[in-house]
Design a protein around this motif. Structure first.
Motif, short mmCIF file in Angstrom:
data_model
loop_
_atom_site.label_atom_id
_atom_site.label_comp_id
_atom_site.label_asym_id
_atom_site.label_seq_id
_atom_site.Cartn_x
_atom_site.Cartn_y
_atom_site.Cartn_z
N GLN A 51 42.74 45.65 57.03
CA GLN A 51 43.96 44.84 57.15
C GLN A 51 43.74 43.62 58.02
N LYS A 52 43.09 43.81 59.16
CA LYS A 52 42.86 42.69 60.08
C LYS A 52 41.81 41.74 59.54
N LYS A 53 40.74 42.30 58.98
CA LYS A 53 39.65 41.45 58.47
C LYS A 53 40.15 40.52 57.39
N TYR A 54 40.98 41.04 56.47
CA TYR A 54 41.47 40.23 55.36
C TYR A 54 42.91 39.78 55.54
N ASN A 55 43.50 40.09 56.71
CA ASN A 55 44.81 39.56 57.07
C ASN A 55 45.84 39.85 55.97
N THR A 56 46.14 41.13 55.77
CA THR A 56 47.02 41.52 54.67
C THR A 56 48.34 42.09 55.16
N GLU A 57 49.37 41.89 54.34
CA GLU A 57 50.68 42.53 54.54
C GLU A 57 50.86 43.55 53.43
N LEU A 58 51.35 44.74 53.78
CA LEU A 58 51.59 45.78 52.78
C LEU A 58 52.99 46.33 52.95
N LYS A 59 53.67 46.55 51.83
CA LYS A 59 55.03 47.10 51.86
C LYS A 59 55.21 48.03 50.67
N ILE A 60 55.95 49.12 50.89
CA ILE A 60 56.36 49.98 49.80
C ILE A 60 57.84 49.72 49.55
N VAL A 61 58.15 49.26 48.35
CA VAL A 61 59.54 48.98 47.97
C VAL A 61 59.82 49.75 46.68
N GLN A 62 60.78 50.65 46.74
CA GLN A 62 61.08 51.52 45.60
C GLN A 62 59.81 52.26 45.17
N THR A 63 59.34 52.06 43.95
CA THR A 63 58.12 52.72 43.48
C THR A 63 56.95 51.74 43.41
N VAL A 64 57.01 50.70 44.25
CA VAL A 64 56.01 49.62 44.16
C VAL A 64 55.35 49.40 45.51
N LEU A 65 54.00 49.32 45.48
CA LEU A 65 53.26 48.85 46.65
C LEU A 65 52.94 47.39 46.42
N ILE A 66 53.45 46.53 47.31
CA ILE A 66 53.12 45.12 47.21
C ILE A 66 52.20 44.76 48.38
N ARG A 67 51.25 43.88 48.07
CA ARG A 67 50.24 43.48 49.05
C ARG A 67 50.10 41.96 49.04
N TYR A 68 50.13 41.36 50.22
CA TYR A 68 49.96 39.91 50.31
C TYR A 68 48.77 39.60 51.20
N TYR A 69 47.86 38.76 50.70
CA TYR A 69 46.65 38.38 51.42
C TYR A 69 46.77 36.95 51.94
N TYR A 70 46.37 36.75 53.17
CA TYR A 70 46.24 35.40 53.74
C TYR A 70 44.75 35.10 53.86
N GLY A 71 44.26 34.16 53.11
CA GLY A 71 42.84 33.84 53.18
C GLY A 71 42.56 32.47 52.62
N ASP A 72 41.35 32.31 52.08
CA ASP A 72 41.03 31.06 51.39
C ASP A 72 41.90 30.95 50.14
N GLU A 73 41.81 29.82 49.45
CA GLU A 73 42.66 29.60 48.28
C GLU A 73 42.57 30.75 47.28
N ASN A 74 41.36 31.24 47.05
CA ASN A 74 41.17 32.30 46.07
C ASN A 74 41.55 33.68 46.61
N ARG A 75 41.87 33.76 47.88
CA ARG A 75 42.29 35.03 48.49
C ARG A 75 43.63 34.89 49.20
N THR A 76 44.47 34.02 48.72
CA THR A 76 45.82 33.89 49.24
C THR A 76 46.81 34.21 48.12
N GLY A 77 47.68 35.18 48.38
CA GLY A 77 48.68 35.53 47.39
C GLY A 77 48.87 37.03 47.28
#
Length: 311
Positions: A32-58
């Motif tokens: 999580q810290k190395k790739y600077n990620t946010e994770l959330k469980i909403v209903q039946t969905v795990l969503i993950r957001y990455y903060y990184g270079d252009e190809n690793r942001t989103g």
């Protein structure tokens, strides 16, 4: 997400048919810290957001939490529609663009189809980066090294045995109490690579300690290669699904690296580790030597990864 959330994910994440290392629960937890990620469980969905270079942001591809099983294509597409609605709402709340990263070819097709069907006017302009692609191997090939494609690998193993003879052994973890020896290899490798000067290596080194403290929860396994009674190389892995194992860490001390320590621990772990059909040995990060080494093991597939912003 807290430790209880990850315990829940370890038992309830639906990852069957997924090959990407980003879907490995242990990988999410440890990096999580190395790739600077946010994770959330909403209903039946795990969503993950990455903060990184252009190809690793989103947002990574949404993953399904087990519950009411869905099989039909229409049911899967309706679930993805719900997941995208959650992602769009999260992006509004966070005041950020909707972008995706680490998306496989199959996932890209699913997203494109869902956007076209349920969100007309929205589309993603996809790009790819070879540095992000995962290398997927048949475990049997790594273990047996049979046939002409693996002649050089067998030569490396033979050279190692000529140099060290019977003065080496491989021990599996957690079957053996060798956590401290895993840490010894990791720390020595860190020092040899001047890790204290590189934040990304420091975070990775710290994550190995965390991994060993949470072995059972993460389904972690691995091993240590000993030479002359001293730990010389280590590996740690965890399941992505019942069929796919993610090799998260593999390190050898410099003294034995040139004599084939990596070839031996790779083969020994494939022989004695979990019987998963596939081993994901992750990306090469654009490092020329690492790419050459990964290609030399003749991957079953190179798992392309895509990124792009919703227009």
């Amino acid at each position: 997400m807290n430790i209880q959330d990850f315990k829940y994910l370890s038992s309830n994440l639906q990852a069957q048919g997924i090959f990407g290392s980003d879907a490995c629960v242990a990988n999410m937890f440890l990096l999580q810290k190395k790739y600077n990620t946010e994770l959330k469980i909403v209903q039946t969905v795990l969503i993950r957001y990455y903060y990184g270079d252009e190809n690793r942001t989103g947002y990574a591809f949404p993953l399904r939490i087990k519950g009411n099983e869905i099989q039909e294509a229409e049911e899967v597409m309706h679930w993805l529609k719900t997941a995208l609605e959650i992602i769009f709402e999260d992006a509004r709340e966070q005041n950020r663009d909707v972008a995706f990263c680490l998306i496989t070819q199959e996932q890209k097709l699913q997203l494109d189809l869902c956007l076209k069907k349920y969100f007309p006017g929205r589309r993603v302009l996809w790009k790819t980066n070879r540095d992000d692609c995962d290398y997927i191997y048949l475990r049997e090939n790594l273990a047996e090294l049979t046939g002409s494609p693996y002649q050089k690998k067998r030569n490396h193993v033979s050279r190692f045995n000529r140099i060290y003879g019977s003065n080496w052994e491989f021990k599996m973890y957690p079957q053996n109490d060798i956590a401290q020896d895993i840490l010894k290899v990791s720390q020595k490798w860190f020092e040899e690579k001047h890790g204290d000067e590189k934040e990304v290596l420091r975070l990775e080194n710290e994550s190995i300690k965390v991994a060993l403290e949470n072995t059972e929860m993460l389904g972690l396994c691995g091993g240590v290669l000993y030479i002359n009674g001293e730990p010389a190389a280590m590996t740690l892995a965890a399941p992505i699904s019942a069929d796919v194992l993610d090799v998260i860490y593999e390190k050898a001390v410099e003294e034995h690296e040139k004599n084939g320590a990596y070839a031996i621990i790779n083969q020994q772990f494939a022989k004695k580790g979990p019987g998963s059909l596939y081993y994901n040995r992750e990306e090469d990060m654009g490092i020329e030597g690492l790419r050459k080494a990964k290609l030399s093991y003749k991957p079953y597939m190179i798992l392309d990864k895509f990124y792009g912003r919703v227009e």
